[in-house]
Scaffold this active site. Sequence first.
Site, PDB file in Angstrom:
ATOM      1  N   GLY A  68       0.833  -1.206   0.000  1.00 35.18           N
ATOM      2  CA  GLY A  68       0.000   0.000   0.000  1.00 35.18           C
ATOM      3  C   GLY A  68       0.858   1.243   0.000  1.00 35.18           C
ATOM      4  O   GLY A  68       2.067   1.170   0.268  1.00 35.18           O
ATOM      5  N   CYS A  95       5.210  -6.359   1.648  1.00 35.60           N
ATOM      6  CA  CYS A  95       5.626  -4.953   1.666  1.00 35.60           C
ATOM      7  C   CYS A  95       4.922  -4.200   2.807  1.00 35.60           C
ATOM      8  O   CYS A  95       5.204  -4.471   3.959  1.00 35.60           O
ATOM      9  CB  CYS A  95       5.376  -4.317   0.300  1.00 35.60           C
ATOM     10  SG  CYS A  95       6.304  -2.803   0.094  1.00 35.60           S
ATOM     11  N   TYR A  96       3.969  -3.317   2.508  1.00 32.36           N
ATOM     12  CA  TYR A  96       3.261  -2.640   3.602  1.00 32.36           C
ATOM     13  C   TYR A  96       2.645  -3.688   4.541  1.00 32.36           C
ATOM     14  O   TYR A  96       2.638  -3.519   5.770  1.00 32.36           O
ATOM     15  CB  TYR A  96       2.165  -1.723   3.049  1.00 32.36           C
ATOM     16  CG  TYR A  96       1.477  -0.931   4.136  1.00 32.36           C
ATOM     17  CD1 TYR A  96       1.956   0.311   4.516  1.00 32.36           C
ATOM     18  CD2 TYR A  96       0.367  -1.462   4.818  1.00 32.36           C
ATOM     19  CE1 TYR A  96       1.362   1.025   5.539  1.00 32.36           C
ATOM     20  CE2 TYR A  96      -0.229  -0.762   5.844  1.00 32.36           C
ATOM     21  CZ  TYR A  96       0.265   0.478   6.198  1.00 32.36           C
ATOM     22  OH  TYR A  96      -0.317   1.173   7.213  1.00 32.36           O
ATOM     23  N   HIS A 186       7.942  -7.559  -3.784  1.00 29.98           N
ATOM     24  CA  HIS A 186       6.626  -7.877  -4.360  1.00 29.98           C
ATOM     25  C   HIS A 186       6.684  -9.192  -5.145  1.00 29.98           C
ATOM     26  O   HIS A 186       7.068  -9.198  -6.311  1.00 29.98           O
ATOM     27  CB  HIS A 186       6.161  -6.734  -5.264  1.00 29.98           C
ATOM     28  CG  HIS A 186       5.732  -5.540  -4.495  1.00 29.98           C
ATOM     29  ND1 HIS A 186       4.450  -5.382  -4.015  1.00 29.98           N
ATOM     30  CD2 HIS A 186       6.423  -4.467  -4.058  1.00 29.98           C
ATOM     31  CE1 HIS A 186       4.367  -4.266  -3.340  1.00 29.98           C
ATOM     32  NE2 HIS A 186       5.543  -3.682  -3.342  1.00 29.98           N
ATOM     33  N   GLU A 188       4.262 -10.780  -6.301  1.00 35.73           N
ATOM     34  CA  GLU A 188       3.140 -10.885  -7.245  1.00 35.73           C
ATOM     35  C   GLU A 188       3.476 -10.370  -8.639  1.00 35.73           C
ATOM     36  O   GLU A 188       2.765 -10.651  -9.587  1.00 35.73           O
ATOM     37  CB  GLU A 188       1.898 -10.167  -6.680  1.00 35.73           C
ATOM     38  CG  GLU A 188       2.000  -8.651  -6.547  1.00 35.73           C
ATOM     39  CD  GLU A 188       2.651  -8.178  -5.240  1.00 35.73           C
ATOM     40  OE1 GLU A 188       3.530  -8.884  -4.732  1.00 35.73           O
ATOM     41  OE2 GLU A 188       2.298  -7.090  -4.757  1.00 35.73           O
ATOM     42  N   SER A 240     -21.811  -9.260 -27.723  1.00 35.70           N
ATOM     43  CA  SER A 240     -21.094  -8.161 -28.364  1.00 35.70           C
ATOM     44  C   SER A 240     -20.083  -8.698 -29.362  1.00 35.70           C
ATOM     45  O   SER A 240     -19.503  -7.957 -30.130  1.00 35.70           O
ATOM     46  CB  SER A 240     -20.364  -7.351 -27.299  1.00 35.70           C
ATOM     47  OG  SER A 240     -19.366  -8.171 -26.717  1.00 35.70           O
ATOM     48  N   GLY A 241     -19.864 -10.010 -29.311  1.00 31.89           N
ATOM     49  CA  GLY A 241     -18.802 -10.584 -30.125  1.00 31.89           C
ATOM     50  C   GLY A 241     -17.523 -10.727 -29.311  1.00 31.89           C
ATOM     51  O   GLY A 241     -16.579 -11.360 -29.752  1.00 31.89           O
ATOM     52  N   GLY A 242     -17.501 -10.152 -28.121  1.00 34.37           N
ATOM     53  CA  GLY A 242     -16.321 -10.250 -27.256  1.00 34.37           C
ATOM     54  C   GLY A 242     -16.338 -11.542 -26.453  1.00 34.37           C
ATOM     55  O   GLY A 242     -17.328 -12.282 -26.445  1.00 34.37           O
ATOM     56  N   VAL A 243     -15.215 -11.798 -25.767  1.00 34.67           N
ATOM     57  CA  VAL A 243     -15.062 -13.066 -25.044  1.00 34.67           C
ATOM     58  C   VAL A 243     -16.036 -13.175 -23.862  1.00 34.67           C
ATOM     59  O   VAL A 243     -16.665 -14.210 -23.665  1.00 34.67           O
ATOM     60  CB  VAL A 243     -13.615 -13.183 -24.492  1.00 34.67           C
ATOM     61  CG1 VAL A 243     -13.421 -14.488 -23.768  1.00 34.67           C
ATOM     62  CG2 VAL A 243     -12.623 -13.073 -25.619  1.00 34.67           C
ATOM     63  N   ASP A 244     -16.189 -12.095 -23.102  1.00 32.75           N
ATOM     64  CA  ASP A 244     -16.971 -12.195 -21.863  1.00 32.75           C
ATOM     65  C   ASP A 244     -18.432 -12.555 -22.133  1.00 32.75           C
ATOM     66  O   ASP A 244     -18.982 -13.471 -21.522  1.00 32.75           O
ATOM     67  CB  ASP A 244     -16.920 -10.879 -21.072  1.00 32.75           C
ATOM     68  CG  ASP A 244     -15.498 -10.444 -20.799  1.00 32.75           C
ATOM     69  OD1 ASP A 244     -14.599 -11.292 -20.942  1.00 32.75           O
ATOM     70  OD2 ASP A 244     -15.285  -9.270 -20.460  1.00 32.75           O
ATOM     71  N   SER A 245     -19.066 -11.832 -23.053  1.00 36.98           N
ATOM     72  CA  SER A 245     -20.478 -12.124 -23.302  1.00 36.98           C
ATOM     73  C   SER A 245     -20.627 -13.480 -23.997  1.00 36.98           C
ATOM     74  O   SER A 245     -21.592 -14.204 -23.769  1.00 36.98           O
ATOM     75  CB  SER A 245     -21.141 -11.014 -24.115  1.00 36.98           C
ATOM     76  OG  SER A 245     -20.561 -10.893 -25.392  1.00 36.98           O
ATOM     77  N   LYS A 386     -10.166 -12.092 -16.157  1.00 40.79           N
ATOM     78  CA  LYS A 386     -10.207 -12.295 -17.612  1.00 40.79           C
ATOM     79  C   LYS A 386      -9.488 -13.587 -18.056  1.00 40.79           C
ATOM     80  O   LYS A 386      -9.998 -14.317 -18.904  1.00 40.79           O
ATOM     81  CB  LYS A 386      -9.536 -11.087 -18.282  1.00 40.79           C
ATOM     82  CG  LYS A 386      -9.693 -11.042 -19.777  1.00 40.79           C
ATOM     83  CD  LYS A 386     -10.920 -10.260 -20.137  1.00 40.79           C
ATOM     84  CE  LYS A 386     -11.094 -10.103 -21.618  1.00 40.79           C
ATOM     85  NZ  LYS A 386     -12.320  -9.357 -21.898  1.00 40.79           N
TER      86      LYS A 386
END
Length: 530
Positions: A68, A95-96, A186, A188, A240-245, A386
Site C-alpha cells: 500500500g 511490503c506494507y 513484491h 506478485e 457483443s462478439g467479445g469473449v466475456d459475453s 479475464k
Amino acid sequence: MSAENVIAPEVNKTHDHILILDFGSQVTQLIARRVRESGVYCEIWPFNHADDDRIKSFNPKGIILSGGPCSVLDEEAPAAPEIVFTLGVPVFGICYGQQTMVKQLGGRVAPGEGSGEFGRAHVEVTNHSDLTQGVWDTGAREQVWMSHGDHVAELPEDFHIVAKSEGAPFAVIANKDKKFYGVQFHPEVVHTPHGRDLFKNFTHKVCGCAGDWTMQNFREESIAKIREQVGDKKVICGLSGGVDSSVTAILLHEAIGDRLTCIYVDTGLMRAGESEQVVALFREHYNIPLIHEEAEDLFLGKLDGVSDPETKRKIIGGLFIDVFDKCAKEVGDAAFLAQGTLYPDVIESVSFTGGPSVTIKSHHNVGGLPERMNLKLVEPMRELFKDEVRELGRALGMPEDFIRRHPFPGPGLAIRMPGEITRDKLEILRKADTVYLDEIKKAGLYDKIWQAFAVLLPVRSVGVMGDGRTYDYVCALRAVTSTDGMTADYYPFEHEFLSRVSTRIINEVAGINRVTYDITSKPPGTIEWE
Ligand code: XMP
C-alpha cells in the site's frame, strides 16, 4: 458498491479460500491472480471493510496483507484487524503488509530516509522456510522486485530472518509456529521470477489448500448454480462478439438450453466480417436461439453529422438499450438478463485520494436495462478474472481464435473515427483494419498484443501515386500491450513491419494515402482515440 457484494458464499462451501486484505497497492489484483493460478479461490477486501464476523464467516485458510502507499509510521496508518493474528490461520504480509504485521506484533519499522529500494534487487537466502522450500535454496542469491521506503528494523518475538537484501535486512521473515510470513519485496509481479512459486508454497504447503479451483470444476458448479437461480424461467443475453459475453452465453446455454435467447445488435459499426462470425458461432456451431437485429440504418442515421466523442457514446448507448429492449420483448416473458460482469468490476478497491474519480469516457453497456424491463441479473462470472474466463471458454470447447480475440469496444468503429461518421469512411476504416490485423497475425504477433486497430483521422493530406497527386485520408495504427486495459504501452514494432503495413494499406485501400503509428502510452493517452 458495498463490500458485501463481493462475497460469494456458495464458493465457500466447496473450496478452500484465501482472504486478501487490500491496503491500496496498485498491484493487489496481481496477488489474487497468483493465488488463483495456484488453484485456490480468493477474494480481495478493503482492509477497513473486514470486521471480525465477516472474516470468521468467510473462514479463510490463510490471509494475505497487500502492499500500500502509506507509511506504517504515520499516525493514522491503516492496520490489519487484530483478528487476523488471532484466528489461528497463516498470514502472509507483503511490503506494507509485512510492515504492519511487524508493527502490530511488537516489532519496529524504520523510516526510509531516502534509502529505500526501488526496482530490481537481490536477496540472499539465509534460512530454510516452508514459504521458500523447493523454490529458493539456502545460500542462493535470488532476484526480486522491491518498492519500499520504510523497512523492518526489529523483529517481533518468535520471528526469524529467512532472506536479506542490501536495503532490507529483513527481506523475508517467518514465525514458524504461527505460520506468519512477511516479505519486503513484491512476489506478485513478474519481475520477481519465482514469485508464483512462493504463492503456491503459501497456499499449498503453508495453508494446506487442496488447489481444486479449476475452470472445469467452476463450469460444473456454476451450471448447477444457474439452474437453481433461474428455475424454469427464460433468460436473454446480449452478445457483443467479445469473449466475456460469448462465454456467458455458452455457459448459460449448457445450463438451461433453449430457454436462453441471445441478442446481437448489428450497429453498422462492427469490423469486417464480425457479424457473420458471431452469427455463425452461436446460431450454427452452438445452435443457440439468436436474434440478429440489423440496426445499421438506425444507428448511422442518428449519428449523422455528430462528431463530439461523448455525444457519439451517449447516442450509441441509448440506441443500444432501445433496440435491446425491443428484441427482448420479442422473446416474451424473459425474467433474467445474463451479463459477463467480471471480478475486477466487482472489487471495491481502496481509494486514498477520496472523492469520485473523473469520468474519462462514458462506457457503453446495457446499464439501466434491468430496471426498465424489470429483469433480474444472472452474472455467472462475477468471481472470475479475464484469464480465467478464457480458461473457462476452453473448458466449454470454444474455438481458440474466438477466445484469444482482442477486446473491441461497445461503440465500435464510431470511436475509431474522430469526426463525423459516414458509410464511406467506415468502409475505408474496415479495409485498413483488416490489412493491419492480417499482417499482425502473419507476423505471429497477435497474441503478444492486448489490442491492435486502425483509426481513420478526419484529416486529408497530399500525396503522390504514380504520376498523380492524391488528396486522401490519414490512417493511424494503434497497438498496445496491457494486462487489464487500465494502463498500456505502445507495442514496439520493427520498422520493417510498419513499412510493410503502410505500403499495403496505401496500395490496397482507396481513400488512404498516409499511415502513421501512434506511440502514446496510457496514461497519458487512452487506448481508443475517443
Ligand atoms: P480506453 O480507451 O478508455 O479503453 O483506454 C480501455 C479499454 O476499454 C475498451 N473500451 C470500451 N469497452 N465499451 C466497452 O465495452 C466502451 O464504451 C469502451 N470504451 C473503451 C477499449 O477498447 C480498451 O480495451
